[in-house]
Write an enzyme that holds these catalytic residues in place. Structure first.
Site, PDB file in Angstrom:
ATOM      1  N   GLU A  37       4.044  -2.203 -13.443  1.00  0.00           N
ATOM      2  CA  GLU A  37       5.335  -2.734 -13.939  1.00  0.00           C
ATOM      3  C   GLU A  37       6.300  -1.602 -14.274  1.00  0.00           C
ATOM      4  OE1 GLU A  37       5.690  -6.118 -14.360  1.00  0.00           O
ATOM      5  OE2 GLU A  37       3.596  -6.718 -14.104  1.00  0.00           O
TER       6      GLU A  37
ATOM      7  N   GLN B 210      -9.605  15.181 -43.862  1.00  0.00           N
ATOM      8  CA  GLN B 210      -8.170  15.257 -43.555  1.00  0.00           C
ATOM      9  C   GLN B 210      -7.886  15.049 -42.071  1.00  0.00           C
ATOM     10  OE1 GLN B 210      -6.580  18.849 -45.231  1.00  0.00           O
ATOM     11  NE2 GLN B 210      -6.825  18.123 -47.324  1.00  0.00           N
TER      12      GLN B 210
ATOM     13  N   PHE C 196      16.136   9.606  -9.357  1.00  0.00           N
ATOM     14  CA  PHE C 196      14.986   9.084  -8.599  1.00  0.00           C
ATOM     15  C   PHE C 196      14.778   9.907  -7.342  1.00  0.00           C
ATOM     16  CE2 PHE C 196      16.214   5.434 -11.187  1.00  0.00           C
ATOM     17  CZ  PHE C 196      14.974   4.998 -11.619  1.00  0.00           C
TER      18      PHE C 196
ATOM     19  N   GLY D 246     -16.498   8.888 -32.254  1.00  0.00           N
ATOM     20  CA  GLY D 246     -17.493   9.824 -31.734  1.00  0.00           C
ATOM     21  C   GLY D 246     -18.199   9.255 -30.517  1.00  0.00           C
TER      22      GLY D 246
ATOM     23  N   ARG E 200     -18.799   5.173 -41.610  1.00  0.00           N
ATOM     24  CA  ARG E 200     -19.608   6.260 -41.063  1.00  0.00           C
ATOM     25  C   ARG E 200     -19.632   7.437 -42.040  1.00  0.00           C
ATOM     26  NH1 ARG E 200     -23.391   7.952 -37.278  1.00  0.00           N
ATOM     27  NH2 ARG E 200     -22.879  10.052 -36.554  1.00  0.00           N
TER      28      ARG E 200
ATOM     29  N   CYS F 279      12.283 -10.247 -12.494  1.00  0.00           N
ATOM     30  CA  CYS F 279      10.957 -10.742 -12.887  1.00  0.00           C
ATOM     31  C   CYS F 279      10.207  -9.651 -13.636  1.00  0.00           C
ATOM     32  CB  CYS F 279      10.137 -11.136 -11.662  1.00  0.00           C
ATOM     33  SG  CYS F 279      10.912 -12.386 -10.639  1.00  0.00           S
TER      34      CYS F 279
ATOM     35  N   PRO G 245       0.815  -1.213   0.000  1.00  0.00           N
ATOM     36  CA  PRO G 245       0.000   0.000   0.000  1.00  0.00           C
ATOM     37  C   PRO G 245       0.853   1.270   0.000  1.00  0.00           C
ATOM     38  CG  PRO G 245      -0.887  -1.586   1.563  1.00  0.00           C
ATOM     39  CD  PRO G 245       0.383  -2.175   1.044  1.00  0.00           C
TER      40      PRO G 245
END
Lengths: 392, 256
Positions: A372, A288, A392, A348, A276, A246, A139
């Protein structure tokens, strides 16, 4: 419901593939078309994991497919990539389930397990008789798994596990969980443990209210004084590197899977745009602005295919590095999500319904972008690789 | 039973169709797949082998790319394959294709030859029947059920308007199979990997050329039908218009 998928090959990509690679792609495509496409929208509505497909996929050899022996198929990484592409063209949830079973459960047993663990678990996981899950995220620790709070204390002849895991694919359907925990000693090293889910103190609770990956199970795991024997530790696992290995496997599959979702969106948008009609009784494909979107998708999917293929070829030669996989995962998932959004534009109002797969893919891909290794974390991996400086 | 399955590689049904410059056939750079009725013929052969034992051999005639359909059949469980490999095989009409296949299997003693009732591209529905004629064997078409008996096979044929025909036939024989007769299997990943180890015999054009004759048919032109919208206003008093309308529906459109 929707359109029949017409395939995607703009620059004769197929000519870069071997016969086996094409065959595996086509067989998987046929299986998904026949078994998943007819039920997926209903599964998505109901938030139901199509458990009935688990054994048929096992019979075809989809789980742990790149591993050798123990009832596994021993296919190459490119072949595996094409397999995940087709699974995710169906649905990211199904691909997630197969990825977890293969890359996050079978792979660590194969790579870090004892011979006894391999012989017991791998054949059963390969057929789908047993299912697995992977417990790393908690968590409070997602992108920074090194901060995990789950602990393993040496106790009598085994270990006592305590902690919480979160966002665990297949958590409540799994027979075995690969749990990552810090050993309670001076080094506090991260180790992997195989925990049968029926052990006292282990419980899994599904996360409800998901707008994404509704056809796969996502759970929280709680481990309260779960006692496991000493032989349940993955003997050669050691440090954060093990679970990250992994994840590298799984991310590689995702980089292909996302292409599948993007192909599905592009195909729906193209066929819809050709049909359509709006102004002057002409199909909207003649405008276009619509063509610009289709051209963008066509180009980006093609680039994504080439990126995934090259990383796959490197992986098959043992030359793929984690930053290569980060680039493929980051780019292809972003690309697929953009395709889903553009395809929704083209469709749409119809695009928001489940008459077409587009919005489902879009919602799924929001998860895929985050799990991941988030998009941003992969940016930092690439940044570090380019500059040599960690941000980081 | 020793069973031969004739399989053809055809352009994918769902892929957008592209015609060649000359407008005589489909362009080479489309995607290909196993002709659907042939896939059912293969499945039926594999099921017969599983029930009664024996061998399933698959054969195709066409360019190098058509080897893919043989690989797929081997991956699904066929024992070996024969590939009549040459671009020129793709251009043969049904009679010559049947002659080429007959020549390639000379010396093999099959109990049964099965193939799809027609191809999804040319749709002539001739190759299987002509092959029976060349081999001098009996044949039956549009088969939807095969049961082996002591004296041969008991067959169910699909006729028009929901009617069926049941017949008994001696072996060897040639059967053309209807789509949907069974549920197709998918090749397992291990099956695909193992298919590479199975024998595949190549037959060159030169080896069978003596048995072939000149094609008697040729495709002049192939085109995608052009949609034409023609609106004709019928004029006159209501009774006159009604009369013209009925005439049109009866004679031009022929719906009443």
């Amino acid at each position: 419901m929707g359109f029949k998928f017409q395939g995607f090959d703009f620059i004769q990509f197929d000519s870069l593939l071997s016969e086996d690679e094409r065959l595996i792609r086509d067989q998987t495509r046929g299986f998904i078309e026949q078994n998943l496409i007819p039920i997926i929208e209903q599964c998505n509505r109901e938030g139901r994991f199509p458990r009935e497909l688990v054994r048929p996929m096992g019979e075809l050899g989809f789980y742990g497919a790149t591993l050798d022996g123990y009832g596994c198929s021993g296919i190459s990484n490119v072949e595996y990539g094409l397999l995940t592409q087709e699974l995710e063209r169906g649905d990211s949830g199904i691909r997630s389930f197969v990825s977890v079973q293969s890359a996050l459960v079978m792979y660590p047993i194969y790579a870090f397990g004892s011979e006894k663990q391999k012989e017991f678990w791998l054949p059963k996981l390969a057929t789908g008789e047993k299912l697995g899950c992977f417990g790393l995220t908690e968590p409070d620790f997602g992108s920074n798994p090194g901060g995990m709070r789950t602990r393993a204390r040496r106790d009598r002849d085994g270990y006592l596990l305590n902690g919480e895991k979160m966002w665990i694919t297949s958590g409540s359907v799994a027979d075995v969980a690969v749990i990552w925990a810090k050993l309670e000693d001076e080094e506090a090293e991260i180790r992997g443990f195989l925990v049968e889910t029926d052990r006292p103190g282990f419980s899994a609770t599904d996360i409800h209210g998901k707008w994404s990956l509704r056809a796969s199970v996502t759970s929280g795991l709680s481990l309260q004084d779960v006692r496991i024997p000493a032989e349940s530790i993955l003997p050669t696992s050691g440090g954060l590197k093990s679970p990250l290995m992994c994840l590298s496997q799984a991310r590689y599959g995702i980089s292909w899977g996302a292409i599948g979702a993007a192909m599905s969106c592009y195909d729906a948008a193209l066929q819809y745009a050709q049909q359509r009609k709006q102004f002057r009784n002409q199909p909207i494909a003649s405008h276009q602005l619509v063509q610009e979107k289709l051209a963008w998708m066509l180009t980006e999917i093609t680039k994504g295919q080439l990126l995934a293929l090259q990383v796959g070829r490197l992986k098959d030669r043992g030359k793929a590095q984690f930053q290569h996989i980060s680039m493929a995962k980051r780019n292809n998932v972003w690309m697929a999500l953009e395709c889903a959004r553009m395809a929704r534009d083209i469709l749409g109002a119809t695009g928001i319904t489940d008459d077409y797969p587009v919005m489902r893919h879009m919602m799924n891909l929001e998860s895929v972008k985050t799990y991941e290794g988030t998009h941003d974390i992969h940016t930092l991996i690439l940044g570090q690789s380019a500059t040599g400086i960690s941000a980081f | 039973m020793k069973i031969l399955v004739c399989i053809k590689q055809v352009p994918q049904k769902d892929a957008p169709l592209k015609l060649n410059e000359a407008g005589t056939w489909i362009r080479e750079d489309v995607s290909y797949e196993v002709n659907e009725p042939d896939a059912y013929a293969l499945e039926e052969a594999l099921r017969q082998k599983e029930k009664h034992g024996g061998e399933v051999v698959v054969i195709t005639a066409g360019p190098t790319r058509s080897q893919q359909v043989l690989r797929e059949a081997l991956a699904k469980g066929a024992d070996r394959a024969i590939h009549l490999e040459d671009d020129r095989f793709g251009a043969l009409e049904s009679t010559n294709t049947a002659r080429a296949i007959a020549a390639a299997i000379e010396g093999e003693k099959f109990d049964l030859v099965v193939t799809g009732l027609q191809s999804d591209d040319y749709g002539a529905a001739q190759t299987g029947v002509l092959l029976a004629e060349i081999l001098g064997w009996p044949h039956a078409t549009i088969i939807i059920g095969i049961e082996k008996t002591d004296s041969g096979v008991h067959l169910k044929r699909e006729l028009e308007a929901g009617h069926y025909q049941f017949i008994d036939m001696p072996l060897p024989a040639v059967l053309t199979i209807q789509s949907g007769i069974n549920k197709l299997r998918y090749a397992t990943l291990i099956g695909i990997k193992q298919a590479k180890m199975k024998p595949m015999r190549k037959v060159s054009y030169g080896e069978v050329e003596a048995k072939l004759s000149k094609n008697l048919q040729r495709i002049e032109r192939l085109y995608v039908p052009v949609k034409q919208k023609k609106t004709e206003m019928l004029e006159g008093t209501p009774p006159e218009v009604a009369k013209k309308l009925v005439e049109h529906l009866r004679n031009t459109v022929r719906v009443i």
